[in-house]
Design a protein around this motif. Structure first.
Motif, PDB file in Angstrom:
ATOM      1  N   LEU A  74      19.675  22.241  19.498  1.00 29.94           N
ATOM      2  CA  LEU A  74      21.237  22.124  19.627  1.00 29.94           C
ATOM      3  C   LEU A  74      21.927  22.442  18.588  1.00 29.94           C
ATOM      4  O   LEU A  74      23.028  23.302  18.843  1.00 29.94           O
ATOM      5  N   ARG A 101      21.173  24.660  16.369  1.00 30.30           N
ATOM      6  CA  ARG A 101      21.004  26.202  15.993  1.00 30.30           C
ATOM      7  C   ARG A 101      21.897  26.688  17.346  1.00 30.30           C
ATOM      8  O   ARG A 101      22.752  27.526  16.623  1.00 30.30           O
ATOM      9  N   SER A 102      22.287  26.168  18.100  1.00 28.49           N
ATOM     10  CA  SER A 102      22.892  26.768  19.207  1.00 28.49           C
ATOM     11  C   SER A 102      24.439  26.514  18.989  1.00 28.49           C
ATOM     12  O   SER A 102      25.124  27.572  19.106  1.00 28.49           O
ATOM     13  N   GLN A 150      22.736  22.126  27.202  1.00 29.92           N
ATOM     14  CA  GLN A 150      23.152  23.519  27.675  1.00 29.92           C
ATOM     15  C   GLN A 150      24.284  23.580  28.242  1.00 29.92           C
ATOM     16  O   GLN A 150      25.315  24.237  27.876  1.00 29.92           O
ATOM     17  N   VAL A 182      26.871  23.033  25.563  1.00 33.43           N
ATOM     18  CA  VAL A 182      27.151  24.278  24.779  1.00 33.43           C
ATOM     19  C   VAL A 182      28.149  25.224  25.432  1.00 33.43           C
ATOM     20  O   VAL A 182      28.933  25.926  25.169  1.00 33.43           O
ATOM     21  N   GLU A 183      27.628  25.448  26.985  1.00 32.06           N
ATOM     22  CA  GLU A 183      28.459  26.268  27.684  1.00 32.06           C
ATOM     23  C   GLU A 183      29.973  26.097  27.999  1.00 32.06           C
ATOM     24  O   GLU A 183      30.984  26.541  27.879  1.00 32.06           O
ATOM     25  N   ARG A 234      31.591  26.722  24.765  1.00 33.08           N
ATOM     26  CA  ARG A 234      32.041  27.989  24.619  1.00 33.08           C
ATOM     27  C   ARG A 234      33.449  28.254  25.101  1.00 33.08           C
ATOM     28  O   ARG A 234      34.503  29.140  24.697  1.00 33.08           O
TER      29      ARG A 234
END
Ligand SMILES: *Cc1c(COP(=O)(O)O)cnc(C)c1O
Length: 361
Positions: free
Chosen positions: A281, A283-284, A351, A354-355, A358
């Motif tokens: 996470l 890294r993302s 995930q 992160v989305e 964004r």
């Protein structure tokens, strides 16, 4: 009694002035705000736990010394030979107890800052003075600052959250050694996140007579049980035990904790998974926040990541509108401006986070 008796007529002014500890409503949201382990026990283990709990005599008070649970904790959590543990209703209760016990007139409680809010809150309620020593800009321990503050204030307790909540890093061990040597009072290392840092000060208890190690099973995956433990040299525990409410750990918690310790491998595997997912996470998030002005992902040894975004409050609200609840720590301290604290969840939740992030910057 006057019919108009109101809280303000009776209560301490400092309590009237306080705000209640605010827990936001997480209904319907992906809950990444409170460092909870996202995994439950599997169905067969839950059924076995139910059977164990069904056997508990809830008509009886707990055995006052919790002998078997203490022994299981000593054996499975690496408490050194000759050392025992004091049990608390969460480690929060042990923080209160330690603070009250050492709040002699003029006493000071000290911690690098920002750190866990309960250190300051407990000091305030106990009537002692709290000194927060600012961390360095990279959230490492400002050792000269700490040593000067220890010299100036002679604190009864130095609290060290290791890893530190809310920054996620572990302070340098040699620097902590210097703090232990310099402190005229106790140094309590709060290892709430030990399952994710792996390193521990527990084996070093015999080296430092003023060292105490505080732990909890909350972040390991048992936050609902409310069980913390403190290890220190025997005479300290004996004194502190006088302050402990006699039945502070209830029989269901006691039985469930013993069950969990019997199946510690399951919880440890979950923690290992979370450590790996934390690094993925990070890294993302690094890739996502990379070029943004002022943005950062701070290194973490805990089950959460501290990030700085261009506009913390706006991103927090947008994330919530997209169904993801994190913690806005931006107002806790000047050095945390625009920072959010993100608990590591399941791979799917990470995930989603992160989305959503964004679209929320
Ligand atoms: C979460 C946390 C605690 C509190 O743990 P409980 O056992 O749930 O009361 C203690 N210290 C730190 C640093 C924490 O982050």
């Amino acid at each position: 009694m006057s019919a108009r008796l109101a809280p303000a007529d009776l209560l301490r002014a400092d309590i009237l002035a306080m705000k209640a500890y605010h827990v936001p409503d997480a209904a319907g949201l992906v809950k990444l705000d409170a460092m909870e382990n996202p995994y439950r026990l599997d169905e067969p283990l839950r059924a076995e736990l139910a059977r164990r709990l069904a056997d508990v005599a809830i008509n009886r008070y707990p055995a006052p010394d919790y002998r078997e649970l203490r022994q299981a904790i000593r054996e499975r959590f690496g408490v050194p030979a000759g050392y025992d543990v004091l049990l608390g209703n969460g480690s929060d209760e042990l923080i209160t107890l330690l603070t009250v016990a050492t709040a002699r007139p003029g006493a000071v409680h000290l911690s690098p800052w920002p750190s866990f809010v309960m250190y300051e809150m407990s000091a305030r309620l106990a009537g002692s003075r709290f000194v927060g020593v600012p961390l360095a800009a990279d959230f490492s321990l400002d050792l000269p600052g700490m040593l000067a503050a220890i010299e100036a204030h002679r604190p009864a307790i130095v609290w060290l959250s290791w890893p530190n909540n809310p920054t996620g890093n572990c302070f340098d061990e040699a620097a902590i050694g210097r703090v232990l040597d310099a402190a005229p009072g106790l140094v309590v290392i709060d290892e709430a996140y030990q399952p994710f840092a792996v390193d521990t000060w527990m084996p070093r208890l015999p080296q430092y007579p003023n060292l105490m190690v505080l732990r909890t099973v909350s972040k390991l995956g048992l936050a609902g049980l409310r069980l913390g433990y403190l290890s220190a040299a025997g005479p300290w525990l004996a004194e502190l035990d006088k302050l402990r409410p006699p039945y502070n750990v209830n029989v269901l918690t006691e039985a469930a904790a013993r069950f969990a310790i019997d199946h510690l491998d399951v919880l440890e595997a979950q923690a290992a998974r979370l450590r790996a997912d934390r690094d993925a996470l990070a890294r993302s998030l690094g890739a996502l926040l990379g070029g943004l002005p002022g943005a950062a992902v701070f290194p973490s040894r805990a089950n959460f990541l501290l990030v700085r975004v261009p506009d913390g409050p706006a991103t927090f609200e947008r994330l919530r509108a997209r169904g993801v609840l994190v913690k806005d720590v931006g107002r806790m301290h000047e050095s945390l401006r625009n920072c959010l604290r993100l608990t590591v969840g399941t791979p799917d939740e990470n995930q989603l986070l992160v989305e959503a992030l964004r679209q929320s910057l």
